[in-house]
Design a protein around this motif. Structure first.
Motif, PDB file in Angstrom:
ATOM      1  N   PRO A 141      -5.032  17.033  67.237  1.00 55.04           N
ATOM      2  CA  PRO A 141      -4.039  16.029  67.633  1.00 55.04           C
ATOM      3  C   PRO A 141      -2.611  16.404  67.242  1.00 55.04           C
ATOM      4  CG  PRO A 141      -5.940  14.984  66.612  1.00 55.04           C
ATOM      5  CD  PRO A 141      -6.092  16.462  66.414  1.00 55.04           C
ATOM      6  N   GLY A 142      -1.725  16.384  68.240  1.00 54.15           N
ATOM      7  CA  GLY A 142      -0.314  16.618  68.012  1.00 54.15           C
ATOM      8  C   GLY A 142       0.111  18.076  67.956  1.00 54.15           C
ATOM      9  N   LEU A 143      -0.830  19.008  67.867  1.00 56.76           N
ATOM     10  CA  LEU A 143      -0.470  20.423  67.704  1.00 56.76           C
ATOM     11  C   LEU A 143       0.281  20.958  68.911  1.00 56.76           C
ATOM     12  CD1 LEU A 143      -0.584  23.095  66.148  1.00 56.76           C
ATOM     13  CD2 LEU A 143      -2.761  23.545  67.298  1.00 56.76           C
ATOM     14  N   LEU A 144      -0.299  20.815  70.087  1.00 58.26           N
ATOM     15  CA  LEU A 144       0.325  21.361  71.288  1.00 58.26           C
ATOM     16  C   LEU A 144       1.652  20.668  71.584  1.00 58.26           C
ATOM     17  CD1 LEU A 144      -0.090  23.522  73.392  1.00 58.26           C
ATOM     18  CD2 LEU A 144      -1.367  21.882  74.761  1.00 58.26           C
ATOM     19  N   THR A 145       1.703  19.375  71.388  1.00 62.70           N
ATOM     20  CA  THR A 145       2.938  18.616  71.590  1.00 62.70           C
ATOM     21  C   THR A 145       4.037  19.116  70.652  1.00 62.70           C
ATOM     22  OG1 THR A 145       1.666  16.676  72.241  1.00 62.70           O
ATOM     23  CG2 THR A 145       3.944  16.295  71.586  1.00 62.70           C
ATOM     24  N   SER A 146       3.685  19.369  69.410  1.00 58.38           N
ATOM     25  CA  SER A 146       4.661  19.856  68.434  1.00 58.38           C
ATOM     26  C   SER A 146       5.143  21.260  68.772  1.00 58.38           C
ATOM     27  CB  SER A 146       4.054  19.860  67.025  1.00 58.38           C
ATOM     28  OG  SER A 146       3.757  18.551  66.616  1.00 58.38           O
ATOM     29  N   VAL A 147       4.223  22.129  69.179  1.00 62.36           N
ATOM     30  CA  VAL A 147       4.605  23.495  69.537  1.00 62.36           C
ATOM     31  C   VAL A 147       5.539  23.474  70.749  1.00 62.36           C
ATOM     32  CG1 VAL A 147       3.725  25.684  70.465  1.00 62.36           C
ATOM     33  CG2 VAL A 147       2.587  24.603  68.517  1.00 62.36           C
ATOM     34  N   LEU A 148       5.218  22.673  71.747  1.00 56.29           N
ATOM     35  CA  LEU A 148       6.053  22.599  72.945  1.00 56.29           C
ATOM     36  C   LEU A 148       7.432  22.014  72.624  1.00 56.29           C
ATOM     37  CD1 LEU A 148       3.335  21.513  75.501  1.00 56.29           C
ATOM     38  CD2 LEU A 148       4.514  23.721  75.405  1.00 56.29           C
ATOM     39  N   ALA A 149       7.482  21.017  71.755  1.00 54.50           N
ATOM     40  CA  ALA A 149       8.772  20.440  71.350  1.00 54.50           C
ATOM     41  C   ALA A 149       9.613  21.482  70.611  1.00 54.50           C
ATOM     42  CB  ALA A 149       8.555  19.210  70.467  1.00 54.50           C
ATOM     43  N   ALA A 150       8.974  22.284  69.772  1.00 54.97           N
ATOM     44  CA  ALA A 150       9.700  23.340  69.052  1.00 54.97           C
ATOM     45  C   ALA A 150      10.215  24.396  70.026  1.00 54.97           C
ATOM     46  CB  ALA A 150       8.788  23.973  68.003  1.00 54.97           C
ATOM     47  N   CYS A 151       9.454  24.691  71.074  1.00 55.59           N
ATOM     48  CA  CYS A 151       9.906  25.649  72.093  1.00 55.59           C
ATOM     49  C   CYS A 151      11.179  25.150  72.772  1.00 55.59           C
ATOM     50  CB  CYS A 151       8.823  25.871  73.149  1.00 55.59           C
ATOM     51  SG  CYS A 151       7.423  26.833  72.591  1.00 55.59           S
ATOM     52  N   VAL A 152      11.199  23.890  73.123  1.00 55.88           N
ATOM     53  CA  VAL A 152      12.372  23.300  73.767  1.00 55.88           C
ATOM     54  C   VAL A 152      13.555  23.340  72.811  1.00 55.88           C
ATOM     55  CG1 VAL A 152      13.354  21.142  74.653  1.00 55.88           C
ATOM     56  CG2 VAL A 152      11.054  21.843  75.331  1.00 55.88           C
ATOM     57  N   GLU A 153      13.325  23.011  71.556  1.00 54.54           N
ATOM     58  CA  GLU A 153      14.390  23.017  70.556  1.00 54.54           C
ATOM     59  C   GLU A 153      14.953  24.429  70.367  1.00 54.54           C
ATOM     60  OE1 GLU A 153      14.490  22.237  65.847  1.00 54.54           O
ATOM     61  OE2 GLU A 153      13.649  20.599  67.036  1.00 54.54           O
ATOM     62  N   GLU A 154      14.077  25.428  70.296  1.00 52.55           N
ATOM     63  CA  GLU A 154      14.535  26.818  70.155  1.00 52.55           C
ATOM     64  C   GLU A 154      15.352  27.258  71.358  1.00 52.55           C
ATOM     65  OE1 GLU A 154      11.231  29.430  69.531  1.00 52.55           O
ATOM     66  OE2 GLU A 154      11.093  28.956  67.402  1.00 52.55           O
ATOM     67  N   ARG A 155      14.858  26.945  72.551  1.00 54.42           N
ATOM     68  CA  ARG A 155      15.554  27.335  73.777  1.00 54.42           C
ATOM     69  C   ARG A 155      16.928  26.681  73.843  1.00 54.42           C
ATOM     70  NH1 ARG A 155      12.837  25.002  78.033  1.00 54.42           N
ATOM     71  NH2 ARG A 155      10.968  25.996  77.194  1.00 54.42           N
ATOM     72  N   THR A 156      17.012  25.415  73.468  1.00 52.31           N
ATOM     73  CA  THR A 156      18.282  24.699  73.468  1.00 52.31           C
ATOM     74  C   THR A 156      19.255  25.322  72.474  1.00 52.31           C
ATOM     75  OG1 THR A 156      17.147  22.660  74.093  1.00 52.31           O
ATOM     76  CG2 THR A 156      19.347  22.429  73.163  1.00 52.31           C
ATOM     77  N   ALA A 157      18.761  25.679  71.293  1.00 55.70           N
ATOM     78  CA  ALA A 157      19.612  26.303  70.275  1.00 55.70           C
ATOM     79  C   ALA A 157      20.099  27.678  70.745  1.00 55.70           C
ATOM     80  CB  ALA A 157      18.844  26.419  68.967  1.00 55.70           C
ATOM     81  N   GLU A 158      19.222  28.435  71.384  1.00 55.42           N
ATOM     82  CA  GLU A 158      19.604  29.759  71.897  1.00 55.42           C
ATOM     83  C   GLU A 158      20.677  29.641  72.974  1.00 55.42           C
ATOM     84  OE1 GLU A 158      16.055  31.661  73.248  1.00 55.42           O
ATOM     85  OE2 GLU A 158      15.263  31.905  71.229  1.00 55.42           O
ATOM     86  N   GLU A 159      20.534  28.665  73.852  1.00 61.86           N
ATOM     87  CA  GLU A 159      21.500  28.477  74.927  1.00 61.86           C
ATOM     88  C   GLU A 159      22.856  28.011  74.392  1.00 61.86           C
ATOM     89  OE1 GLU A 159      19.472  25.830  77.564  1.00 61.86           O
ATOM     90  OE2 GLU A 159      18.145  27.396  78.314  1.00 61.86           O
ATOM     91  N   ALA A 160      22.845  27.273  73.292  1.00 58.51           N
ATOM     92  CA  ALA A 160      24.081  26.760  72.706  1.00 58.51           C
ATOM     93  C   ALA A 160      24.769  27.795  71.818  1.00 58.51           C
ATOM     94  CB  ALA A 160      23.797  25.501  71.897  1.00 58.51           C
ATOM     95  N   SER A 161      24.044  28.826  71.433  1.00 54.63           N
ATOM     96  CA  SER A 161      24.579  29.849  70.541  1.00 54.63           C
ATOM     97  C   SER A 161      25.676  30.653  71.233  1.00 54.63           C
ATOM     98  CB  SER A 161      23.449  30.783  70.105  1.00 54.63           C
ATOM     99  OG  SER A 161      23.960  31.922  69.481  1.00 54.63           O
TER     100      SER A 161
END
Length: 106
Positions: A82-102
């Motif tokens: 429970p929650g593992l895949l959702t958390s991993v996908l949310a972290a992917c979005v967060e990383e991508r957003t941070a990379e794009e803002a860098s």
């Protein structure tokens, strides 16, 4: 799914290419054929990544005619971890957003 271990799922999702494939499946409204994924790796390497994800229980592959389709096993993963895949996908979005803002991304 009962035989899938947390270690195998974490190992499969540790690779950024495989996380990107999972994220693309999660964002799609339908299952995707192997040829519809965006990836910078060769076809043979992509095949390997699909195999690792399938063996870890993260995706299901099936044929429609001669086309191999990929489906994210989100409901089964949620039931098992429970929650593992959702958390991993949310972290992917967060990383991508941070990379794009860098500034280096410009």
């Amino acid at each position: 799914m009962s035989e899938v271990t947390l270690q195998s799922v974490l190992d499969a999702l540790a690779d950024p290419v495989r996380r990107a494939l999972v994220a693309q499946l999660a964002q799609s409204a339908e299952d995707l054929s192997c040829g519809r994924f965006e990836s910078s790796v060769s076809l043979s390497t992509l095949t390997h990544h699909f195999s690792v994800l399938r063996e870890a229980g993260v995706i299901r592959q099936y044929y429609v005619g001669a086309t191999k389709m990929n489906a994210l096993r989100s409901a089964e993963m949620e039931g098992r971890f429970p929650g593992l895949l959702t958390s991993v996908l949310a972290a992917c979005v967060e990383e991508r957003t941070a990379e794009e803002a860098s500034p280096a991304a410009s």
